[in-house]
Design an enzyme around this catalytic site. Structure first.
Site, PDB file in Angstrom:
ATOM      1  N   ASP A 129       0.838  -1.202   0.000  1.00 24.71           N
ATOM      2  CA  ASP A 129       0.000   0.000   0.000  1.00 24.71           C
ATOM      3  C   ASP A 129       0.880   1.262   0.000  1.00 24.71           C
ATOM      4  O   ASP A 129       0.375   2.372  -0.083  1.00 24.71           O
ATOM      5  CB  ASP A 129      -1.008  -0.004   1.162  1.00 24.71           C
ATOM      6  N   SER A 130       2.182   1.060   0.034  1.00 26.15           N
ATOM      7  CA  SER A 130       3.114   2.183  -0.147  1.00 26.15           C
ATOM      8  C   SER A 130       2.853   2.849  -1.505  1.00 26.15           C
ATOM      9  O   SER A 130       3.267   3.982  -1.741  1.00 26.15           O
ATOM     10  CB  SER A 130       4.573   1.706  -0.074  1.00 26.15           C
ATOM     11  N   ASP A 149      -1.099  -6.312   0.009  1.00 31.01           N
ATOM     12  CA  ASP A 149      -1.136  -5.557   1.258  1.00 31.01           C
ATOM     13  C   ASP A 149      -2.567  -5.067   1.517  1.00 31.01           C
ATOM     14  O   ASP A 149      -3.094  -4.276   0.726  1.00 31.01           O
ATOM     15  CB  ASP A 149      -0.207  -4.336   1.072  1.00 31.01           C
ATOM     16  N   LYS A 159      -1.107  -9.376   3.363  1.00 32.43           N
ATOM     17  CA  LYS A 159      -0.283  -8.898   4.488  1.00 32.43           C
ATOM     18  C   LYS A 159      -1.136  -7.982   5.358  1.00 32.43           C
ATOM     19  O   LYS A 159      -1.904  -7.161   4.843  1.00 32.43           O
ATOM     20  CB  LYS A 159       0.949  -8.150   3.981  1.00 32.43           C
ATOM     21  N   GLU A 165      -0.927  -5.386   8.876  1.00 35.64           N
ATOM     22  CA  GLU A 165      -0.065  -4.664   9.827  1.00 35.64           C
ATOM     23  C   GLU A 165      -0.627  -4.771  11.229  1.00 35.64           C
ATOM     24  O   GLU A 165      -1.817  -4.486  11.441  1.00 35.64           O
ATOM     25  CB  GLU A 165      -0.026  -3.176   9.463  1.00 35.64           C
ATOM     26  N   GLU A 215       9.625  -3.912  10.381  1.00 33.87           N
ATOM     27  CA  GLU A 215       9.981  -2.621   9.781  1.00 33.87           C
ATOM     28  C   GLU A 215      10.631  -1.685  10.793  1.00 33.87           C
ATOM     29  O   GLU A 215      10.109  -1.463  11.894  1.00 33.87           O
ATOM     30  CB  GLU A 215       8.730  -1.953   9.165  1.00 33.87           C
TER      31      GLU A 215
HETATM   32  O1  KIV Z   1       3.579  -1.085   1.619  1.00 29.19           O
HETATM   33  C1  KIV Z   1       4.739  -1.527   1.550  1.00 29.19           C
HETATM   34  O2  KIV Z   1       5.445  -1.338   0.548  1.00 29.19           O
HETATM   35  C2  KIV Z   1       5.244  -2.270   2.686  1.00 29.19           C
HETATM   36  C3  KIV Z   1       6.697  -2.609   2.704  1.00 29.19           C
HETATM   37  C4  KIV Z   1       7.472  -1.396   2.909  1.00 29.19           C
HETATM   38  C5  KIV Z   1       7.027  -3.669   3.665  1.00 29.19           C
HETATM   39  O3  KIV Z   1       4.518  -2.582   3.583  1.00 29.19           O
END
Ligand code: KIV
Length: 259
Positions: free
Chosen positions: A43-44, A82, A111, A113, A177
């Protein structure tokens, strides 16, 4: 071409470093697929691609579009999706959204968090057959600052407890992280699943970075990033040359014309 499975990732713990990068597009996915064990549709992308102020602003539909594209152009790597902010607030919402993601994108895993607080959600999903990658330490969906974690005793204890709890909830790996080296090392030695570090030292079982960061495409460059190219400069030079060529009528030349 041998597809990377979750089993293969699990077997790499303490043996071979696990290689991971983010991808949001066809072009990057196709290249990363040749070399990486895991591709994360992170989600970055909200901040990196769309210039948002926080990953909290990323919507499910946007992630699904990118997830579908990346998975479509990946043959070998394990593709992890994510889950965006607020899409896993309780186990039922999480399951409903995770099922939709897997059905629509065909990604191999998701994924989430969070530490102890989301363990029940992770356990519910993994028992229902959804493969989950955990994410502890600095949590961009929750944290407002990008400061290294684990520098004081309280944080050290909390992150270590998060790691133990998440590792027992059925995850196949855990992203750590921005955590100090000694803590990342202790976690990696204490949990049975592979740890994937981002700013969390060489002692993790694998490493992940944001691809735009290693290519030199993003403005920010935290200490934990190693830049392998300076693509911003390469792109700028190319655009400048193109504009000059057009202005001077050098482009299109005879080579670029249909006769
Ligand atoms: O969103 C993302 O790219 C991430 C990584 C930095 C681990 O969660």
């Amino acid at each position: 071409m041998q597809k990377i499975t979750i089993n293969k990732i699990l077997k790499k713990k303490k043996k071979t470093p696990i290689t991971c990068l983010t991808a949001y597009s066809k072009n990057i996915a196709q290249i990363a697929d040749k070399y990486c064990d895991i591709i994360l549709v992170g989600d970055s992308l909200g901040m990196v691609l769309y210039g948002m102020k926080s990953t909290r602003l990323v919507k499910m539909d946007t992630m699904i579009l990118h997830g579908k594209t990346v998975k479509n152009f990946t043959k070998r790597s394990l593709v992890v999706f994510d889950m965006p902010y607020k899409t896993y607030t309780n186990k039922f919402t999480a399951y409903k959204n995770a099922k939709k993601v897997i059905k629509e994108t065909k990604c191999d895993a998701i994924k989430l968090e969070g530490g102890k607080k989301i363990v029940k959600i992770i356990s519910y999903l993994t028992k229902k057959g959804i493969p989950v990658m955990g994410h502890i330490g600095l949590l961009p969906q929750i944290s407002n600052s990008y400061k290294t974690k684990g520098k004081n005793l309280k944080q050290k204890k909390q992150i270590f407890e998060d790691a133990l709890a998440v590792s027992k909830s059925g995850v196949f790996s855990i992203v750590i992280e921005c955590v100090i080296e000694s803590l990342a090392k202790k976690i990696t030695q204490s949990v049975s699943v592979p740890t994937i570090g981002i700013g969390a030292s060489k002692y993790c079982d694998g490493q992940i970075l944001v691809t735009d960061d290693i290519l030199g495409l993003s403005d920010l460059s935290p200490k934990f990033v190693k830049r392998y190219s300076n693509l911003s400069k390469v792109i700028e030079k190319s655009i400048k040359s193109y504009v000059k060529d057009v202005k001077q009528r050098v482009f299109p030349s005879n080579k670029n014309v249909y006769k």
